[in-house]
Enzyme design. Structure first.
Site, PDB file in Angstrom:
ATOM      1  N   HIS A 226       0.875  -1.185   0.000  1.00  0.00           N
ATOM      2  CA  HIS A 226       0.000   0.000   0.000  1.00  0.00           C
ATOM      3  C   HIS A 226       0.915   1.238   0.000  1.00  0.00           C
ATOM      4  CE1 HIS A 226      -3.498   2.389   0.440  1.00  0.00           C
ATOM      5  NE2 HIS A 226      -3.836   2.148   1.694  1.00  0.00           N
ATOM      6  N   HIS A 267      -2.502  -1.426 -10.845  1.00  0.00           N
ATOM      7  CA  HIS A 267      -3.360  -0.960  -9.746  1.00  0.00           C
ATOM      8  C   HIS A 267      -4.561  -1.881  -9.660  1.00  0.00           C
ATOM      9  CE1 HIS A 267      -6.024   1.625  -7.359  1.00  0.00           C
ATOM     10  NE2 HIS A 267      -4.926   2.220  -6.964  1.00  0.00           N
ATOM     11  N   ASP A 322       2.464   5.958  -7.422  1.00  0.00           N
ATOM     12  CA  ASP A 322       3.782   5.852  -6.798  1.00  0.00           C
ATOM     13  C   ASP A 322       4.933   5.833  -7.799  1.00  0.00           C
ATOM     14  OD1 ASP A 322       2.704   5.589  -4.181  1.00  0.00           O
ATOM     15  OD2 ASP A 322       2.180   3.517  -4.669  1.00  0.00           O
TER      16      ASP A 322
HETATM   17  C1  MLT Z   1      -4.260   4.565  -4.035  1.00  0.00           C
HETATM   18  O1  MLT Z   1      -4.215   5.740  -3.675  1.00  0.00           O
HETATM   19  O2  MLT Z   1      -3.987   4.191  -5.184  1.00  0.00           O
HETATM   20  C2  MLT Z   1      -4.640   3.619  -3.030  1.00  0.00           C
HETATM   21  O3  MLT Z   1      -4.888   4.024  -1.785  1.00  0.00           O
HETATM   22  C3  MLT Z   1      -4.532   2.209  -3.310  1.00  0.00           C
HETATM   23  C4  MLT Z   1      -5.892   1.700  -3.632  1.00  0.00           C
HETATM   24  O4  MLT Z   1      -6.697   2.422  -4.193  1.00  0.00           O
HETATM   25  O5  MLT Z   1      -6.146   0.534  -3.294  1.00  0.00           O
END
Ligand code: MLT
Length: 387
Positions: A226, A267, A322
């Site tokens: 995460h 994702h 990220d």
């Molecule tokens: C994100 O910001 O991408 C997340 O918190 C991860 C997600 O959506 O599962």
């Protein structure tokens, strides 16, 4: 028999898959579209990334953007809540430096609760959002030996004050402020089902206060699957080590063949390039075009996608939030990537707090969401007798 209220039914094969795809509640702050990415209360993230972070926080709580007057008032309101009890800094100074900054943040949140909670979810939510910058800046300074916490100047604005309190040695405060204002908005919320948000809301559903609930949320965020991914992504960019497309392609192919992770790509929900990545690539082009690691991150954006796309089992070969954020933080002079997840947390605290307030005070006609209590199918538990 068909029942239009039945949203999904669960098959055996879907058990133990982390609730993927199953709605467990409702969310009013944000929505994640697999192709368009995240929007907050209907506004695409790209539009919101140009606004004051405080305006977007206001949106999270009020479900509409503030007028200029409302924004001025809201900023003053937040600034008036920023004072952190001095004992929090003293207690932080006792924590082991070997602890990860996220472990410090988890502790720090409960310290904020013990020294300043009101017991009212809305008041505590705004207090926490307003106090988190001082807490996280103090974690940076005390844990990395930069010096004592710097006195807060909340009238500067939430992110501006955070950068002031960080006092990054040798840092370029103006560029860092510009970058973190955008970073803050981009990371604030991502629907209701991501692990940190879900954990925070679940804990609050037992009527734990917002500080303990947020500590649980941040524990969820701290894992490498995460929020800690932004730290790992910088290491990945450093490890692949080349912006030359042909050489990079060879490195990525080798990693794919060895089934190693290609950090920053893919994702759970998105099926296109995450707009939060798109915005950050543009920030990098503007602020750090010559940075060698940014050049590598840019090359990965093309080469990794090309290689991953060849694999039909990969549903999303595109960069996520990220992919480049750690590279930009490093270019801004924040060289210790152990701290990156606390910056993600600083922003996500706002979205999670708004969602907790909705669940506790607004949903079900103000009664609030029931205590989270899901079921697990019992396995290997045939009746047995002792003796
Ligand atoms: C994100 O910001 O991408 C997340 O918190 C991860 C997600 O959506 O599962």
């Amino acid at each position: 028999m068909s029942d239009s209220n039945v949203l999904y039914s669960i098959t055996e094969a879907q058990l133990n898959t982390g609730l993927r795809g199953f709605p467990v509640g409702t969310v009013r702050t944000s929505r994640v579209s697999p192709t368009e990415g995240v929007s907050y209360v209907g506004y695409p993230i790209a539009d919101l990334s140009k606004l004051d972070p405080e305006a977007v926080i206001y949106l999270m709580f009020n479900k509409e953007l503030p007028s200029d007057e409302q924004l001025t008032e809201f900023k003053a309101n937040l600034a008036g809540r920023a004072a952190v009890d001095e004992s929090v800094f003293k207690m932080l100074a006792q924590l082991p430096k070997t602890g990860h900054p996220m472990e410090w943040l988890i502790n720090g949140l409960t310290l904020l609760g013990m020294t300043g909670k009101t017991g009212d979810y809305y008041e505590d939510a705004l207090n926490l959002i307003s106090r988190a910058p001082a807490l996280i800046a103090a974690i940076f300074r005390i844990r990395s030996g930069w010096g004592d916490p710097i006195a807060s100047k909340p009238e500067l604005g939430l992110v501006e004050n955070f950068v002031h309190m960080l006092g990054v040695p040798g840092g370029d405060a103006e560029r860092l402020t510009r970058q973190l204002r955008i970073f803050y908005v981009l990371h604030m919320d991502h629907g209701g089902g991501n692990l940190s948000t879900f954990s925070g809301k679940a804990v609050a559903s037992g009527l734990a206060d917002i500080y303990s609930s947020m500590a649980a949320a941040m524990a969820g965020l701290s894992g490498p699957r995460h929020g800690k991914a932004n730290q790992n992504c910088l290491a990945f960019v450093q490890e692949v080590g080349t912006a030359d497309h042909a050489a990079l392609e060879e490195v990525i192919r080798g990693k794919v063949a060895r089934r190693e992770l290609i950090y920053g790509f893919g994702h759970a929900v998105l099926r296109a390039e995450d707009p939060r990545a798109t915005i950050q690539y543009a920030v990098g082009q503007e602020l750090y075009p010559e940075d060698p690691l940014f050049q590598i991150a840019l090359a990965l954006r093309t080469v990794a996608v090309k290689v991953l796309k060849e694999n039909p089992r990969i549903s999303n070969p595109y960069p996520n939030v990220d992919a480049v954020s750690g590279t930009l933080l490093n270019a801004a002079g924040l060289l210790d990537s152990d701290y990156y997840t606390t910056l993600f947390g600083l922003a996500r605290i706002a979205g999670i707090a708004a969602q907790i307030v909705d669940e506790r005070l607004n949903f079900r006609g103000g009664k609030g969401v029931a205590i989270y209590r899901c079921s697990f199918k019992a396995e290997n538990q045939d009746p047995r007798r002792l003796g």
